[in-house]
Write a protein that holds these residues in place. Structure first.
Motif, mmCIF file in Angstrom:
data_model
loop_
_atom_site.group_PDB
_atom_site.id
_atom_site.type_symbol
_atom_site.label_atom_id
_atom_site.label_comp_id
_atom_site.label_asym_id
_atom_site.label_seq_id
_atom_site.Cartn_x
_atom_site.Cartn_y
_atom_site.Cartn_z
ATOM 1 N N SER A 18 42.698 53.846 89.649
ATOM 2 C CA SER A 18 42.656 54.700 90.847
ATOM 3 C C SER A 18 43.635 55.851 90.611
ATOM 4 C CB SER A 18 43.064 53.913 92.102
ATOM 5 O OG SER A 18 44.468 53.754 92.140
ATOM 6 N N GLY A 75 40.355 55.924 96.050
ATOM 7 C CA GLY A 75 40.537 54.534 95.628
ATOM 8 C C GLY A 75 39.921 53.509 96.566
ATOM 9 N N VAL A 76 40.650 52.430 96.794
ATOM 10 C CA VAL A 76 40.138 51.316 97.601
ATOM 11 C C VAL A 76 39.835 51.742 99.037
ATOM 12 C CG1 VAL A 76 40.905 49.179 98.716
ATOM 13 C CG2 VAL A 76 41.088 49.432 96.275
ATOM 14 N N ALA A 127 46.914 52.216 102.966
ATOM 15 C CA ALA A 127 47.705 53.343 102.443
ATOM 16 C C ALA A 127 48.888 52.821 101.632
ATOM 17 C CB ALA A 127 48.207 54.202 103.603
ATOM 18 N N GLY A 128 49.094 53.408 100.471
ATOM 19 C CA GLY A 128 50.209 52.966 99.642
ATOM 20 C C GLY A 128 50.551 54.009 98.602
ATOM 21 N N ARG A 142 45.609 62.419 105.328
ATOM 22 C CA ARG A 142 46.904 62.967 105.755
ATOM 23 C C ARG A 142 46.833 64.382 106.302
ATOM 24 N NH1 ARG A 142 51.654 61.607 101.715
ATOM 25 N NH2 ARG A 142 50.086 61.586 100.058
ATOM 26 N N VAL A 171 56.188 54.011 103.694
ATOM 27 C CA VAL A 171 54.724 54.012 103.576
ATOM 28 C C VAL A 171 54.205 52.581 103.391
ATOM 29 C CG1 VAL A 171 52.740 54.831 102.235
ATOM 30 C CG2 VAL A 171 54.722 56.328 102.556
ATOM 31 N N ALA A 218 45.679 42.323 94.665
ATOM 32 C CA ALA A 218 44.882 42.760 93.523
ATOM 33 C C ALA A 218 45.738 42.919 92.286
ATOM 34 C CB ALA A 218 44.217 44.088 93.863
ATOM 35 N N ALA A 269 45.854 45.097 88.577
ATOM 36 C CA ALA A 269 45.703 46.552 88.419
ATOM 37 C C ALA A 269 44.232 46.946 88.316
ATOM 38 C CB ALA A 269 46.444 47.012 87.174
ATOM 39 N N TYR A 270 43.862 48.052 88.934
ATOM 40 C CA TYR A 270 42.532 48.638 88.796
ATOM 41 C C TYR A 270 42.705 50.149 88.759
ATOM 42 C CZ TYR A 270 43.275 49.189 93.778
ATOM 43 O OH TYR A 270 43.829 49.517 94.984
ATOM 44 N N LYS A 312 55.859 45.369 98.083
ATOM 45 C CA LYS A 312 54.655 44.545 98.224
ATOM 46 C C LYS A 312 55.034 43.105 98.600
ATOM 47 C CE LYS A 312 51.367 47.555 97.584
ATOM 48 N NZ LYS A 312 50.572 47.978 98.744
ATOM 49 N N GLN A 353 47.751 55.430 89.361
ATOM 50 C CA GLN A 353 48.398 55.449 88.036
ATOM 51 C C GLN A 353 48.888 56.862 87.697
ATOM 52 O OE1 GLN A 353 45.160 53.843 88.133
ATOM 53 N NE2 GLN A 353 46.081 51.820 88.380
ATOM 54 N N ALA A 393 42.276 56.580 103.321
ATOM 55 C CA ALA A 393 40.859 56.473 102.933
ATOM 56 C C ALA A 393 40.386 57.662 102.097
ATOM 57 C CB ALA A 393 40.003 56.328 104.184
ATOM 58 N N LEU A 411 46.438 60.969 109.756
ATOM 59 C CA LEU A 411 47.498 59.943 109.843
ATOM 60 C C LEU A 411 48.411 60.004 108.631
ATOM 61 C CD1 LEU A 411 48.748 57.252 110.972
ATOM 62 C CD2 LEU A 411 47.057 56.048 109.567
ATOM 63 N N LYS A 457 41.881 67.292 103.437
ATOM 64 C CA LYS A 457 41.493 65.998 102.850
ATOM 65 C C LYS A 457 40.473 65.297 103.745
ATOM 66 C CE LYS A 457 45.613 65.117 100.108
ATOM 67 N NZ LYS A 457 46.885 64.423 99.988
HETATM 68 N N1 LIG Z 1 45.519 50.689 91.823
HETATM 69 C C1 LIG Z 1 46.088 49.517 91.597
HETATM 70 O O1 LIG Z 1 46.225 49.075 90.432
HETATM 71 C C2 LIG Z 1 46.541 48.672 92.769
HETATM 72 C C3 LIG Z 1 46.742 47.302 92.555
HETATM 73 C C4 LIG Z 1 47.120 46.505 93.623
HETATM 74 C C5 LIG Z 1 47.301 47.056 94.877
HETATM 75 N N2 LIG Z 1 47.137 48.393 95.070
HETATM 76 C C6 LIG Z 1 47.340 48.923 96.423
HETATM 77 O O2 LIG Z 1 46.076 49.343 96.913
HETATM 78 C C7 LIG Z 1 46.270 50.340 97.941
HETATM 79 C C8 LIG Z 1 45.359 51.522 97.671
HETATM 80 O O3 LIG Z 1 45.774 52.142 96.465
HETATM 81 P P1 LIG Z 1 44.759 52.840 95.449
HETATM 82 O O4 LIG Z 1 44.911 52.165 94.149
HETATM 83 O O5 LIG Z 1 43.428 52.956 96.037
HETATM 84 O O6 LIG Z 1 45.507 54.253 95.291
HETATM 85 P P2 LIG Z 1 45.150 55.742 95.714
HETATM 86 O O7 LIG Z 1 43.803 56.111 95.216
HETATM 87 O O8 LIG Z 1 46.327 56.541 95.284
HETATM 88 O O9 LIG Z 1 45.071 55.697 97.321
HETATM 89 C C9 LIG Z 1 46.197 55.664 98.124
HETATM 90 C C10 LIG Z 1 45.788 56.159 99.495
HETATM 91 O O10 LIG Z 1 46.939 56.065 100.359
HETATM 92 C C11 LIG Z 1 47.110 57.330 100.995
HETATM 93 N N3 LIG Z 1 48.492 57.573 101.384
HETATM 94 C C12 LIG Z 1 49.564 57.768 100.594
HETATM 95 N N4 LIG Z 1 50.658 57.997 101.346
HETATM 96 C C13 LIG Z 1 50.241 57.950 102.641
HETATM 97 C C14 LIG Z 1 50.887 58.132 103.888
HETATM 98 N N5 LIG Z 1 52.205 58.413 103.971
HETATM 99 N N6 LIG Z 1 50.161 58.031 105.025
HETATM 100 C C15 LIG Z 1 48.834 57.762 104.957
HETATM 101 N N7 LIG Z 1 48.154 57.610 103.823
HETATM 102 C C16 LIG Z 1 48.857 57.696 102.671
HETATM 103 C C17 LIG Z 1 46.625 58.342 99.981
HETATM 104 O O11 LIG Z 1 46.376 59.582 100.635
HETATM 105 P P3 LIG Z 1 46.623 60.993 99.894
HETATM 106 O O12 LIG Z 1 45.353 61.257 99.147
HETATM 107 O O13 LIG Z 1 46.857 61.942 101.006
HETATM 108 O O14 LIG Z 1 47.812 60.842 99.001
HETATM 109 C C18 LIG Z 1 45.365 57.641 99.488
HETATM 110 O O15 LIG Z 1 44.319 57.827 100.404
HETATM 111 C C19 LIG Z 1 47.759 50.684 97.916
HETATM 112 O O16 LIG Z 1 48.408 50.007 98.977
HETATM 113 C C20 LIG Z 1 48.220 50.146 96.561
HETATM 114 O O17 LIG Z 1 49.583 49.825 96.562
HETATM 115 C C21 LIG Z 1 46.743 49.221 94.040
#
Ligand SMILES: NC(=O)c1ccc[n+]([C@@H]2O[C@H](COP(=O)([O-])OP(=O)(O)OC[C@H]3O[C@@H](n4cnc5c(N)ncnc54)[C@H](OP(=O)(O)O)[C@@H]3O)[C@@H](O)[C@H]2O)c1
Length: 311
Positions: free
Chosen positions: A202, A28-29, A103-104, A49, A125, A197, A199-200, A171, A205, A25, A73, A53
């Protein structure tokens, strides 16, 4: 409710302090979902984490005038998952009403170029961690006879692109686990939904581009692909839509009386699935290769890089 707020439906106001655990959290999403739910009156446990943060997350929530609790977490660490779920169980009398497996991490690179350690970390993850979190919260949900699990997946789980094999595999695995969980936990009153989803914009990228930059320095057959992909990723933030519709889809899956099984978000995702079903594999493969950097006629390059890149 600030920039991440959005409308709060009447239905949401009626929801009485239901607790939701949102993983990842800090940006991004995940951040958007945590703030939106907290603003709507949910009892939100937002995970980060590490403590710095978590502190930043609490400060953002305070700026948006919403209250949420933070939990430390790392979903890739089994002990951390157990500790976080125990903490939430204690604070909620048995565990959260809902879990958002958000988380991803990204991983870009040809299958030939990615080492086992990087692949294992991605799967820990994006797949194992999500399943483990579901396993840990399910007993409490079954005991109460209700609960929700929302898995944040991607179009990448349905359509594979070159240079994205492991991310797509993760995925796709998450999608399969989601479907199994839906059937296994449904009779116990637990609704399970997946959000897919396109791409958006965050932080993901930038993280993917950094990973690619590390690969570009190595001897590889895919150097051209990495250079094109890295450049596209670095400028994608200005081109891609915001995460807002994805946040809304996750929230809908939580508040709907009868949530859908699957939420496909974004025109790109819907058009991509349609094209994937209709276009012959040979044509699709060619366009996807060109989109990821293979040379072709300038018009084909333009079209492929405009419409067929995964970001
Ligand atoms: N952006 C896109 O285009 C897109 C499209 C489809 C699906 N998604 C999916 O949407 C989800 C959210 O991604 P986002 O785009 O919002 O990206 P993001 O802004 O990079 O957010 C990812 C979040 O996951 C956390 N995370 C990473 N590794 C972790 C771990 N080992 N344990 C706990 N938390 C962890 C990150 O924490 P830290 O800040 O500590 O790294 C961050 O809070 C992901 O599952 C991603 O695969 C993204």
């Amino acid at each position: 409710m600030g920039a991440h707020g959005g409308r709060v439906s009447l239905l949401w106001r009626c929801v009485v302090r239901r607790s939701v655990l949102v993983t990842g959290a800090t940006s991004g999403v995940g951040l958007g979902v945590a703030l939106r739910l907290a603003g709507a009156g949910f009892d939100v446990f937002a995970t980060a984490r590490d403590e710095p943060k978590a502190e930043k997350l609490r400060a953002v929530a305070a700026e948006c005038a919403v209250g949420l609790r933070t939990v430390l977490l790392d979903v890739a660490d089994a002990d951390s998952c157990r500790r976080a779920c125990a903490e939430v169980a204690e604070a909620t009398d048995g565990g959260p009403w809902a879990l958002v497996n958000n988380a991803g991490v990204p991983l870009v690179g040809a299958v030939e170029d990615l080492e086992d350690a990087a692949v294992r970390q991605l799967l820990e993850v994006n797949v194992v961690g999500a399943a483990r979190m579901a396993r840990l919260v399910l007993p409490g949900m079954r005991e109460r006879g209700e609960g929700r699990i929302v898995n944040v997946s991607s179009l990448a789980g349905r359509i594979t692109a070159p240079g994205m094999g492991w991310y797509c595999a993760g995925k796709a695995a998450l999608g399969a686990l989601n479907d199994a969980l839906r059937m296994e936990a449904g009779p116990g009153g637990v609704r399970v939904a997946v959000v897919e989803a396109g791409a958006y914009a965050s932080a993901i990228q930038g993280r993917a581009a950094d990973g690619l930059a590390a690969l570009t320095g190595r001897q590889t057959l895919f150097g051209d692909m990495y250079r094109v992909a890295e450049a596209a990723l670095r400028e994608s933030g200005t081109r891609l839509p915001s995460a807002e519709p994805v946040v809304s889809a996750v929230c809908r899956a939580l508040v709907a009386r009868r949530p859908r099984h699957r939420y496909v978000v974004g025109r790109q995702a819907k058009a991509g699935l349609l094209a994937d079903a209709l276009v012959p594999v040979r044509v699709k493969d060619h366009f996807k290769r060109v989109a990821m950097g293979a040379p072709a006629h300038p018009l084909v390059e333009y079209a492929a890089r405009r419409w067929c890149t995964p970001w």
